[in-house]
Design an enzyme around this catalytic site. Structure first.
Site, short mmCIF file in Angstrom:
data_model
loop_
_atom_site.label_atom_id
_atom_site.label_comp_id
_atom_site.label_asym_id
_atom_site.label_seq_id
_atom_site.Cartn_x
_atom_site.Cartn_y
_atom_site.Cartn_z
N LYS A 118 -29.54 -2.66 -14.59
CA LYS A 118 -29.08 -1.52 -13.80
C LYS A 118 -29.06 -0.24 -14.60
O LYS A 118 -29.29 0.83 -14.05
CB LYS A 118 -27.69 -1.81 -13.20
CG LYS A 118 -27.76 -2.79 -12.03
CD LYS A 118 -26.56 -2.66 -11.12
CE LYS A 118 -26.66 -3.61 -9.95
NZ LYS A 118 -25.38 -3.79 -9.24
N LYS A 200 -39.01 -13.24 -2.31
CA LYS A 200 -37.88 -13.57 -1.43
C LYS A 200 -37.72 -12.50 -0.35
O LYS A 200 -37.98 -11.33 -0.60
CB LYS A 200 -36.59 -13.60 -2.27
CG LYS A 200 -36.13 -15.00 -2.61
CD LYS A 200 -34.95 -14.97 -3.56
CE LYS A 200 -33.67 -14.48 -2.92
NZ LYS A 200 -32.50 -14.59 -3.82
N LYS A 203 -34.01 -6.86 1.93
CA LYS A 203 -33.89 -5.67 2.77
C LYS A 203 -34.64 -4.47 2.21
O LYS A 203 -34.88 -3.50 2.91
CB LYS A 203 -32.42 -5.34 3.05
CG LYS A 203 -31.61 -5.04 1.81
CD LYS A 203 -30.22 -4.61 2.21
CE LYS A 203 -29.39 -4.28 1.00
NZ LYS A 203 -28.58 -5.37 0.49
#
Ligand code: TRP
Length: 336
Positions: A118, A200, A203
């Site tokens: 991140k 996978k 969204k």
């Protein structure tokens, strides 16, 4: 003879309120959660404190925190049998987190993969919360003394550090925390993107992703565009290696209908993708329809959802505060 009723094991998990649940979340995990209450005492919370480690639009975060609760309930999580709450409603999470910060080493936090990922992704906002994220998560978990923490592969390292922090604390002050185990569920299907079946379903790839709130026409469109292959000889055939798109559709169809791959191959024998894809789309639409409608109905009933959150926070705080009081006492905070 007196019945010796064994206590149920406790399970706790946090979910970031990022909204928009999809078919992969549903078939891969949520669908199986409803039955867990038979064997476990279950706590689920929306981890809103965690979300602000990355900048959020406040109105959106508020909206998602409510709609996601509606969606989980619509998927079958019963708010009476499960404790459902919002992390920021139970102050003990932030309180224990501070204490645990002082029992967590800078070095061990620097080694966390999620922090490394991140901080390279959000280079202009490498805040201290991003760094201490695992400590808050340890507090989330340890407050409730759970036996198991259901998490995905990507969160396993955070459960490991939670165990390390708990053991460190216990070795100084005695048995304050139960040492939790990660719980990697074997049930649940692994659903891939309709547009790139090697990945996978996610969204972040809206074309390949069917959201549980999608209307039937949108679902049909997404399935009609699903990537398959040019096999005309024997198209509907399970071969994950060479026909990953078809295997994914068969998996979705099989999970929803309970039919085996053999049965599905027979059902669509001699038929092409022009028949198979719409059939899968319809099965998905039929399965999602009651969930979507219930989620919509619940979303409109703000008073009900507020009530669920309020009740959940009370039930959660009762357990959490017990642990927090013990910790405060052990470390030497004067309690009068
Ligand atoms: N970090 C988890 C995730 O992103 C969410 C989470 C926060 C969590 N606190 C937790 C999961 C405690 C399990 C237990 O998926």
């Amino acid at each position: 003879m007196e019945e010796n009723k064994e206590e149920k094991k406790r399970m706790l998990s946090g979910i970031q309120p990022s909204g928009d649940l999809h078919l992969g979340n549903y078939l891969g995990a949520i669908k199986n959660w409803a039955d867990r209450v038979n064997d476990y005492e279950c706590y689920y919370f929306m981890a809103d404190l965690h979300t602000i480690t990355v900048r959020q639009e406040p109105a959106e975060l508020r909206r998602r925190s409510l709609i996601q609760l509606a969606q989980y309930i619509a998927c079958g999580l019963d708010p009476e049998q499960n404790v459902l709450f919002l992390q920021s409603h139970v102050p003990a999470h932030a309180q224990l987190s501070w204490v645990l910060n002082c029992y967590t080493m800078f070095g061990e936090l620097s080694r966390m993969t999620q922090f490394k990922d991140k901080s390279s992704k959000y280079k202009d906002n490498i805040n201290a919360g991003l760094f201490t994220y695992p400590v808050l998560m340890a507090a989330d978990i340890l407050l409730y003394q759970p036996d198991y923490v259901p998490v995905g592969e990507d969160q396993k390292q955070h459960v490991e550090i939670t165990r390390d922090i708990a053991q460190r604390f216990n070795s100084i002050y005695g048995e304050v925390f139960k040492i939790p185990e990660p719980f990697i569920s074997k049930a649940g299907a692994r659903i891939y993107s309709l547009s790139s079946p090697g990945d996978k379903m996610s969204k972040s790839d809206p074309n390949g992703c069917v959201f549980i709130m999608d209307e039937p026409d949108v679902i049909m469109k997404k399935f009609k565009r699903a990537v398959t292959d040019s096999d005309t000889e024997h198209p509907v055939r399970y071969d994950k290696e060479n026909k990953p798109g078809v295997a994914n559709l068969m998996n979705i169809y099989s999970t929803l209908t309970g039919k085996s791959y053999d049965e599905i191959e027979k059902e669509f024998d001699g038929k092409g993708y022009g028949v198979f894809k719409p059939a899968v789309a319809e099965t998905v639409s039929d399965a999602l329809k009651p969930i979507r409608e219930e989620a919509e109905r619940l979303s409109a009933d703000k008073a009900y959802l507020d009530g669920v959150y309020k009740d959940g926070a009370e039930r959660a705080a009762y357990i959490a505060n017990k642990t927090l009081r013990k910790v405060y006492k052990k470390v030497g905070f004067y309690q009068g």
